[in-house]
Design an enzyme around this catalytic site. Structure first.
Site, short mmCIF file in Angstrom:
data_model
loop_
_atom_site.label_atom_id
_atom_site.label_comp_id
_atom_site.label_asym_id
_atom_site.label_seq_id
_atom_site.Cartn_x
_atom_site.Cartn_y
_atom_site.Cartn_z
N LYS A 153 4.55 68.26 63.61
CA LYS A 153 4.16 69.19 64.65
C LYS A 153 2.85 69.83 64.27
O LYS A 153 2.68 70.26 63.13
CB LYS A 153 5.24 70.28 64.77
CG LYS A 153 4.99 71.32 65.83
CD LYS A 153 5.62 70.91 67.15
CE LYS A 153 5.26 71.81 68.30
NZ LYS A 153 3.96 71.50 68.93
N LYS B 77 4.20 75.63 56.85
CA LYS B 77 4.45 76.70 57.83
C LYS B 77 5.81 76.52 58.52
O LYS B 77 6.59 77.46 58.64
CB LYS B 77 3.33 76.67 58.88
CG LYS B 77 3.29 77.87 59.79
CD LYS B 77 2.16 77.74 60.81
CE LYS B 77 0.82 77.54 60.15
NZ LYS B 77 -0.28 77.44 61.13
N LYS C 36 -1.34 67.37 62.51
CA LYS C 36 -2.51 68.03 63.10
C LYS C 36 -3.40 66.96 63.70
O LYS C 36 -3.37 65.80 63.29
CB LYS C 36 -3.29 68.79 62.02
CG LYS C 36 -4.18 69.89 62.57
CD LYS C 36 -3.38 71.13 62.91
CE LYS C 36 -4.22 72.22 63.51
NZ LYS C 36 -3.46 73.48 63.62
N THR D 71 0.99 83.40 68.97
CA THR D 71 0.37 83.51 67.64
C THR D 71 -0.02 84.96 67.38
O THR D 71 0.25 85.51 66.29
CB THR D 71 -0.85 82.57 67.53
OG1 THR D 71 -0.39 81.25 67.84
CG2 THR D 71 -1.45 82.58 66.14
N ASN E 202 -7.78 83.04 71.47
CA ASN E 202 -6.36 83.20 71.77
C ASN E 202 -5.66 84.05 70.70
O ASN E 202 -5.09 85.10 70.99
CB ASN E 202 -5.70 81.82 71.90
CG ASN E 202 -4.20 81.91 72.06
OD1 ASN E 202 -3.47 82.18 71.10
ND2 ASN E 202 -3.70 81.75 73.27
N SER F 124 6.22 77.27 70.12
CA SER F 124 6.11 75.85 70.47
C SER F 124 7.46 75.16 70.29
O SER F 124 7.88 74.34 71.10
CB SER F 124 5.06 75.15 69.60
OG SER F 124 3.79 75.23 70.18
P1 NAD Z 1 -9.84 79.92 70.11
O1 NAD Z 1 -10.70 78.75 70.34
O2 NAD Z 1 -9.04 80.48 71.23
O3 NAD Z 1 -10.72 81.13 69.52
C1 NAD Z 1 -11.55 81.00 68.41
C2 NAD Z 1 -12.37 82.28 68.31
O4 NAD Z 1 -13.16 82.18 67.13
C3 NAD Z 1 -13.31 82.50 69.46
O5 NAD Z 1 -13.39 83.89 69.75
C4 NAD Z 1 -14.66 82.04 68.91
O6 NAD Z 1 -15.76 82.66 69.55
C5 NAD Z 1 -14.50 82.50 67.49
N1 NAD Z 1 -15.40 81.81 66.58
C6 NAD Z 1 -15.78 80.51 66.59
N2 NAD Z 1 -16.69 80.31 65.62
C7 NAD Z 1 -16.84 81.51 65.00
C8 NAD Z 1 -17.64 81.95 63.94
N3 NAD Z 1 -18.49 81.12 63.35
N4 NAD Z 1 -17.53 83.25 63.56
C9 NAD Z 1 -16.68 84.08 64.18
N5 NAD Z 1 -15.92 83.73 65.20
C10 NAD Z 1 -16.01 82.45 65.61
O7 NAD Z 1 -8.91 79.51 68.88
P2 NAD Z 1 -7.53 80.12 68.45
O8 NAD Z 1 -6.47 79.27 69.02
O9 NAD Z 1 -7.53 81.59 68.68
O10 NAD Z 1 -7.55 79.82 66.88
C11 NAD Z 1 -8.19 80.69 65.95
C12 NAD Z 1 -7.62 80.42 64.56
O11 NAD Z 1 -6.21 80.65 64.61
C13 NAD Z 1 -7.80 78.99 64.06
O12 NAD Z 1 -7.98 79.00 62.66
C14 NAD Z 1 -6.48 78.34 64.41
O13 NAD Z 1 -6.20 77.21 63.60
C15 NAD Z 1 -5.54 79.49 64.14
N6 NAD Z 1 -4.26 79.36 64.82
C16 NAD Z 1 -4.18 79.31 66.17
C17 NAD Z 1 -2.92 79.15 66.75
C18 NAD Z 1 -2.73 79.13 68.25
O14 NAD Z 1 -1.58 79.03 68.68
N7 NAD Z 1 -3.77 79.28 69.04
C19 NAD Z 1 -1.78 79.05 65.96
C20 NAD Z 1 -1.91 79.12 64.58
C21 NAD Z 1 -3.16 79.27 64.02
#
Ligand code: NAD
Length: 433
Positions: free
Chosen positions: A72, A96, A108, A192, A223, A360
């Site tokens: 997953k 995780k 992934k 998240t 997000n 999920s």
């Molecule tokens: P997203 O695409 O919704 O948001 C990413 C954010 O990071 C945006 O605000 C973007 O502008 C910002 N960003 C991108 N490059 C950047 C930089 N150089 N400096 C600062 N900010 C920057 O992605 P997300 O889903 O919110 O994921 C963010 C992190 O959380 C990732 O590491 C992801 O693996 C992790 N994560 C997300 C989820 C999920 O369910 N969405 C679950 C577990 C972990």
């Protein structure tokens, strides 16, 4: 931002796995089993652009380990995606799912591209092409993708639709994070961030931090970061800084995060605003870089963007007493000891951001039941799952005098180790057990 590229991602993840494996007494056989992925599929996506030309994009899917269940993990669209990053992320997914006790292994996926360069139609064609390449590698009982950086519910909807078209059957459980009308779960979009919020509340309770006197800086307002910041602000925490890829905003007295969020939704820009009804006004604030945000003197630092942002280059400048890893892998393993030595409490990614994969799992369970749960039920189950995991990790940390990351790894590795030992180890087959 991601200074560490190519195989460093995976090597870094393995270095940490081996270090913690040794300090927590995990058997060498278990660590060896987890030191390489089960399978990786690499493909080139050939996509027709709107102007009639063709572009090619590298795409990956890694099924790291399925000892505890089908693999997953999310699909990331980003220029920094490569096989090593996807593999490291898949290893962390394995840990995780184990730490929060959901019946999955880790996987992934990713595509190397900047999605902002593509039109909506090009993005749809690319998403469908990804599934055409991966359709025989994924499945509701084998490997279940979900959203990650730069992918969302709409993209998951396209992908699920493509999978069902190829397989000529309805199979909503093949992908999670779908739009609700296509079989998505209530509460998946916030999961998240809500999970991170639950974990921060638990941390605050353990450390006697009072929300109103607790300052927080959040890097990344997508997000995960925006939901975390909104829930914290709603609870009274002083969110003094947030950022996106273009930079950050800082205000000593904290922001009205709901206003900042609304403005970002409307104008796509991060601005320090205060909104009353439909009118938003700029308020006094400073603009800061993403590097400066990480170095702010706050109680809780929440990296929620990309990996590899806290390194040997800036670890000494980190002033926060607590770091909650909402992003995957924001702290490189080489600075784990330095931060622990300075008494910084790090809530590791495999626990802090596990809310997403937990809901999920709820979505997948609902799809298989053909039955939808209410938002209240999803939230209550999420709360219970993460509270149990946090308490168990905290207990290991206390009893074995370990940093929280090592305690979380210990819990995950012991569960995975049990499945490996149940199937038989060298000791068993040698007749010595
Ligand atoms: P997203 O695409 O919704 O948001 C990413 C954010 O990071 C945006 O605000 C973007 O502008 C910002 N960003 C991108 N490059 C950047 C930089 N150089 N400096 C600062 N900010 C920057 O992605 P997300 O889903 O919110 O994921 C963010 C992190 O959380 C990732 O590491 C992801 O693996 C992790 N994560 C997300 C989820 C999920 O369910 N969405 C679950 C577990 C972990």
């Amino acid at each position: 931002m991601t200074a560490h590229t190519e195989q460093n991602h995976f090597e870094n993840a393995l270095a940490r796995l081996r270090r913690i494996g040794t300090t927590t007494g995990i058997s060498a056989e278990v660590i060896d089993e987890l030191s390489r992925p089960m399978a990786i599929l690499e493909a080139t996506l050939r996509v027709r652009m709107d102007d009639g030309s063709t572009r090619h994009f590298p795409a990956y899917r890694c099924r790291y380990n399925d000892a505890l269940g089908p693999t997953k993990g999310g699909i990331r669209f980003h220029p920094g995606v490569d096989a090593y990053e996807v593999t490291a992320l898949a290893l962390w997914m394995t840990l995780k799912c184990a730490v929060v006790e959901i019946p999955y292994g880790g996987g992934k996926g990713g595509v190397t591209l900047d999605p902002k360069e593509l039109s909506h139609l090009e993005l749809e064609r690319l998403s469908r092409q990804y599934i055409r390449a991966m359709a025989d590698f994924i499945g509701p009982d084998t490997d279940i993708p979900a959203p990650d950086v730069n992918t969302n519910a709409r993209i998951m909807g396209w992908m699920a639709d493509e999978y069902e078209t190829i397989k000529r059957t309805k199979a909503p459980a093949v992908i999670t994070g779908k739009p609700i009308i296509l079989g998505g779960s209530q509460g998946r979009d916030e999961a998240t961030g809500r999970g991170a919020f639950i974990v921060i509340q638990k941390l605050a309770e353990k450390k006697s931090l009072k929300p109103k006197q607790t300052t927080v800086a959040v890097q990344g307002f997508g997000n995960a970061g925006s939901y975390t910041a909104r829930l914290l602000a709603d609870e009274g925490y002083k969110v003094v800084a947030v950022s996106d890829s273009k930079g950050g905003i800082y205000r000593k007295d904290g922001f009205d995060i709901e206003s900042v969020y609304r403005e970002k939704q409307d104008s796509r820009e991060l601005k320090g605003v205060y909104c009353r009804d439909s009118v938003c006004e700029l308020i006094d604030h400073d603009t800061i870089s993403n590097e400066e945000l990480l170095e702010l003197d706050v109680d809780i630092l929440v990296p929620a963007a990309l990996g590899g942002v806290i390194t040997e280059g800036n670890a000494a400048k980190i002033k926060a007493g607590n770091i909650v890893e909402v992003a995957n892998g924001p702290i490189l393993s080489e600075v784990d000891d330095e931060l622990a030595g300075r008494g910084v409490t790090v809530v590791p990614d495999i626990l802090a951001n596990a809310g997403g994969v937990t809901v999920s799992y709820f979505e997948w369970a609902q799809n298989r039941q053909g039955y939808s749960w209410t938002l209240e039920s999803v939230r209550a189950r999420l709360q219970a799952t993460l509270t149990t995991a946090f308490d168990a990790v905290w207990k290991i940390a206390e009893e074995e005098t370990l940093p929280l990351r090592d305690a979380a790894y210990a819990r995950a590795l012991r569960r995975i180790g049990e499945t490996i030992e149940t199937r038989g180890t060298k000791k068993y087959f040698n007749g010595k057990s």
